[in-house]
Design an enzyme around this catalytic site. Structure first.
Site: not given
Ligand code: ADP
Length: 191
Positions: A13, A88, A127, A133, A144
């Site tokens: 994404k 989300r 990654r 990370r 996740r």
């Molecule tokens: P990925 O899509 O690989 O899981 P992201 O970089 O989008 O990783 O998000 C990393 C973390 O940030 C998530 O696991 C969560 O803890 C937090 N996060 C990101 N976006 C949201 C959201 N919309 N609501 C709640 N937590 C979020």
């Protein structure tokens, strides 16, 4: 143009969001990136978010919603934006509806990137090595993915029912996927 990008963790994404946002001249807003930047800077928001992120849990809606609301209020997001990683949860969908309605605009499309789940774990572990990370360990990746399936995947149906969903095959070369997304978005009139 007001777009949402959806897809399971590791679907690519972020990479695609940046290309597509650039093409439309709008900011790509990644909630994950904003949280990580806050963790790095040691802000209050970062401290609050970090424990959830490290465990692979979602940051509470109230915290996330406020952060997105503030970001969308920035002048660069006035012509539109591409959201990567938000909404989300169903509560976030409702909150976003309110934010967009307030501006007098509407969502133009929701792009859902589809991928093969075995491929995803591979990508995420790669990654982890490249970027280091903290949340790319196998256990946290699994959590996740679980949360995505439980809480986020159902949003795809919400947007499908609204006629906004565009499903794009996220497998293959990065450029090919970008090409597919841009081709799928081309016929969408901006609201
Ligand atoms: P990925 O899509 O690989 O899981 P992201 O970089 O989008 O990783 O998000 C990393 C973390 O940030 C998530 O696991 C969560 O803890 C937090 N996060 C990101 N976006 C949201 C959201 N919309 N609501 C709640 N937590 C979020």
């Amino acid at each position: 143009m007001r777009l949402i990008f959806m897809g399971p963790p590791g679907a690519g994404k972020g990479t695609q969001a940046n290309f597509v946002a650039q093409r439309y001249g709008i900011p790509a807003i990644s909630t994950g990136d904003i949280f990580r930047a806050n963790v790095t800077r040691g802000t209050e928001l970062g401290l609050e978010a970090q424990r959830f992120m490290d465990a692979g849990e979602y940051v509470p809606d109230a915290v996330t919603n406020l952060m997105v609301r503030n970001r969308i209020d920035e002048p660069d997001a006035e012509p539109g934006f591409l959201l990567d990683g938000y909404p989300r949860t169903l509560a976030q969908v409702e909150e976003l509806d309110g934010m967009i309605a307030f501006t007098g605009h509407a969502l133009d499309a929701v792009v859902s990137l589809t991928v093969d789940s075995d491929e995803i774990v591979e990508r995420l572990l790669q990654r982890a090595q490249l970027e280091g990370r903290a949340d790319d360990t196998e256990d946290v990746i699994r959590r996740r993915q679980e949360l995505y399936a439980e809480q986020t995947a159902p949003l795809i149906e919400v947007y499908r029912d609204r006629g906004l969903l565009i499903e794009v095959d996220g497998m293959g070369e990065v450029d090919d996927v970008t090409g597919r997304i841009l081709a799928a978005l081309e016929p969408i009139p901006e609201s």
